[in-house]
Write an enzyme that holds these catalytic residues in place. Structure first.
Site, PDB file in Angstrom:
ATOM      1  N   TYR A 151     -14.622   3.340  11.021  1.00  0.00           N
ATOM      2  CA  TYR A 151     -13.177   3.265  10.766  1.00  0.00           C
ATOM      3  C   TYR A 151     -12.402   3.703  12.011  1.00  0.00           C
ATOM      4  O   TYR A 151     -11.510   3.003  12.491  1.00  0.00           O
ATOM      5  CB  TYR A 151     -12.796   4.141   9.565  1.00  0.00           C
ATOM      6  CG  TYR A 151     -11.313   4.415   9.469  1.00  0.00           C
ATOM      7  CD1 TYR A 151     -10.427   3.408   9.130  1.00  0.00           C
ATOM      8  CD2 TYR A 151     -10.791   5.686   9.742  1.00  0.00           C
ATOM      9  CE1 TYR A 151      -9.055   3.654   9.064  1.00  0.00           C
ATOM     10  CE2 TYR A 151      -9.433   5.943   9.677  1.00  0.00           C
ATOM     11  CZ  TYR A 151      -8.571   4.923   9.334  1.00  0.00           C
ATOM     12  OH  TYR A 151      -7.208   5.163   9.274  1.00  0.00           O
ATOM     13  N   GLY A 201       0.816  -1.218   0.000  1.00  0.00           N
ATOM     14  CA  GLY A 201       0.000   0.000   0.000  1.00  0.00           C
ATOM     15  C   GLY A 201       0.847   1.265   0.000  1.00  0.00           C
ATOM     16  O   GLY A 201       2.078   1.215  -0.099  1.00  0.00           O
ATOM     17  N   LYS A 259      -9.757   1.645  14.841  1.00  0.00           N
ATOM     18  CA  LYS A 259      -8.411   2.062  15.269  1.00  0.00           C
ATOM     19  C   LYS A 259      -8.353   2.141  16.787  1.00  0.00           C
ATOM     20  O   LYS A 259      -7.374   1.722  17.411  1.00  0.00           O
ATOM     21  CB  LYS A 259      -8.046   3.415  14.650  1.00  0.00           C
ATOM     22  CG  LYS A 259      -7.843   3.373  13.149  1.00  0.00           C
ATOM     23  CD  LYS A 259      -6.595   2.590  12.771  1.00  0.00           C
ATOM     24  CE  LYS A 259      -6.429   2.435  11.276  1.00  0.00           C
ATOM     25  NZ  LYS A 259      -5.402   1.448  10.912  1.00  0.00           N
ATOM     26  N   SER A 297      -4.196   6.437  13.901  1.00  0.00           N
ATOM     27  CA  SER A 297      -4.590   7.650  13.177  1.00  0.00           C
ATOM     28  C   SER A 297      -5.007   8.729  14.165  1.00  0.00           C
ATOM     29  O   SER A 297      -5.532   8.425  15.245  1.00  0.00           O
ATOM     30  CB  SER A 297      -5.778   7.322  12.265  1.00  0.00           C
ATOM     31  OG  SER A 297      -6.376   8.490  11.787  1.00  0.00           O
ATOM     32  N   LEU A 299      -7.651  15.096   0.236  1.00  0.00           N
ATOM     33  CA  LEU A 299      -7.374  16.312  -0.528  1.00  0.00           C
ATOM     34  C   LEU A 299      -6.221  16.170  -1.519  1.00  0.00           C
ATOM     35  O   LEU A 299      -6.372  16.487  -2.711  1.00  0.00           O
ATOM     36  CB  LEU A 299      -7.064  17.462   0.460  1.00  0.00           C
ATOM     37  CG  LEU A 299      -6.717  18.783  -0.197  1.00  0.00           C
ATOM     38  CD1 LEU A 299      -7.898  19.350  -0.962  1.00  0.00           C
ATOM     39  CD2 LEU A 299      -6.204  19.787   0.842  1.00  0.00           C
ATOM     40  N   ASP A 336       0.382  -8.953   1.702  1.00  0.00           N
ATOM     41  CA  ASP A 336      -0.687  -8.036   1.296  1.00  0.00           C
ATOM     42  C   ASP A 336      -1.690  -8.829   0.471  1.00  0.00           C
ATOM     43  O   ASP A 336      -1.291  -9.657  -0.351  1.00  0.00           O
ATOM     44  CB  ASP A 336      -0.083  -6.876   0.467  1.00  0.00           C
ATOM     45  CG  ASP A 336      -1.005  -5.670   0.393  1.00  0.00           C
ATOM     46  OD1 ASP A 336      -2.144  -5.824  -0.099  1.00  0.00           O
ATOM     47  OD2 ASP A 336      -0.601  -4.574   0.805  1.00  0.00           O
TER      48      ASP A 336
END
Ligand code: NAD
Ligand code: UD1
Length: 333
Positions: free
Chosen positions: A148, A10, A152, A124, A199, A31
């Protein structure tokens, strides 16, 4: 050291693989290619000068994980594998709990059976939920606003319980802010499938001509120019933080959660301007209503990473945009 990278094909894992290999570590990647493809491995080979051992498979396959760890003499794990799209996690929460939480449980069980008990986890800044103060330090209360984020948080808490159960386990949870940019070779970078949610890949696709214009989600936030402010961090700085965490684990048992951010916030329009400068292309945009769930500003206090890991981000916003453009205009288009 022999290091297993789950999700090593990734975006972030491939950069970590390149940096670990360059630093002389032996890297093996597992993976399932659910959000990447095998061409990454060919490009990694060009970057490293030799192929990296790759096992196509799922981290929930404990038998495969056990045989991989034994065959490659794995001593430590960097755990990148997981699903990461916030919107999709609202629609398919079970996929997220299965891949992220169940996947981590299976991985830990396999590690335990192979006497491998060191792991660096991709967490995160989403675990801070709605910021109550800025900059965000690790003492900030944690919460989640979507499935999500909850996966985490669950994984972080599970790792803390496992670390408390035996001094043999060692975990560092790295709380990433907004990773962007690409490898200096131009051969590795972020290649999201479908329409990018984040973004920077969206801006890069507008600059290269794949998309007509950027939608800026809101210009009425309480920020200097009214657009959202985030802590963008160069992916190579981020993966250097993983090397520092790996070294830290050699001398430190237990569980830690550490921010990986720069401490500096940039607005959406700052990012557009910087990318226009790097690419020498126009990035047309139009202002749209706020995106649901977005916060005005989010940036790190990166002091703990400096204190514990001796790490801090050094690459500039221009480096982030230059490298992202080199990738986008080369392989990523
Ligand atoms: P990515 O999707 O590019 O990489 C994840 C890799 O894991 C993919 O190659 C995918 O095929 C693989 N994978 C997914 N589920 C798997 C499974 N069950 N078994 C084996 N492989 C599996 O994502 P990324 O941006 O490189 O993120 C890596 C990690 O960092 C993720 O855990 C993500 O949640 C976390 N993270 C990313 C960001 C970001 O902005 N990119 C921010 C914070 C945290
Ligand atoms: C997103 C995730 C978050 C994750 C983080 C890092 C959501 C709701 N949150 O947050 O869980 O930890 O990425 O990967 O997806 N923007 C636009 N137009 C766009 C895309 C984004 O204006 O097309 C703006 C956003 O409103 C925001 C900024 O750009 O102000 C950054 O957005 P994004 O890259 O999605 O990151 P986060 O919002 O920080």
């Amino acid at each position: 050291m022999n290091v297993l990278l789950t999700g090593g094909a990734g975006f972030i894992g491939s950069h970590a693989a390149a940096m670990l290999a360059e630093a002389g570590h032996y890297v093996v990647i597992v993976d399932n290619l659910s959000n990447s493809d095998a061409s990454v491995l060919r490009r990694l080979e060009r970057v490293c000068g030799h192929p990296l051992p790759f096992v196509e498979g799922d981290i929930r396959d404990s038998a495969l994980m056990r045989s991989t760890m034994k065959q490659h003499g794995v001593q430590s794990v960097m755990h990148f594998a997981g699903l990461k799209a916030v919107g999709e996690s609202n629609e398919k929460p079970l996929d997220y709990y299965s891949n992220n939480v169940q996947g981590t449980i299976s991985l830990l069980q396999a590690m335990d059976q192979c006497d491998v008990r060191q792991l660096v986890f991709s967490s995160s800044a989403t675990v801070y939920g709605q910021p109550q103060y800025l900059p965000l330090d690790e003492a900030h209360p944690t919460s989640a606003t979507n499935p999500y984020g909850r996966t985490k948080l669950h994984i972080e808490e599970m790792l803390r319980d496992v670390a408390a159960s035996s001094a043999q386990w060692r975990f560092v949870c790295l709380r990433y802010f907004n990773p962007v940019g690409a490898h200096s070779s131009g051969l590795l970078g972020e290649a999201p499938r479908g329409t990018p949610n984040n973004l920077m890949p969206y801006v890069a696709q507008v600059a290269v001509g794949t998309r007509a214009h950027l939608n800026v989600w809101g210009d009425d936030y309480d920020t200097p120019d009214g657009t959202g402010v985030r802590d963008y961090i160069h992916v190579m700085d981020l993966v250097e933080g993983h090397l520092a965490a790996l070294n830290f684990l050699q001398d430190n048992a237990g569980w830690s959660a550490i921010n990986l951010g720069t401490g500096t916030g940039y607005s959406v329009l700052d990012m557009v301007k910087a990318f226009e400068q790097a690419s020498q292309r126009a990035v047309p945009y139009s202002i749209k209503p706020r995106r649901q769930g977005d916060v005005a500003s989010c940036y790190a206090n990166p002091q703990l990473a400096l204190n514990k890991l001796g790490w801090r981000a050094t690459r500039s916003l221009q480096d982030m945009c230059d490298s992202a453009w080199a990738w986008q205009s080369n392989v990523g288009k």
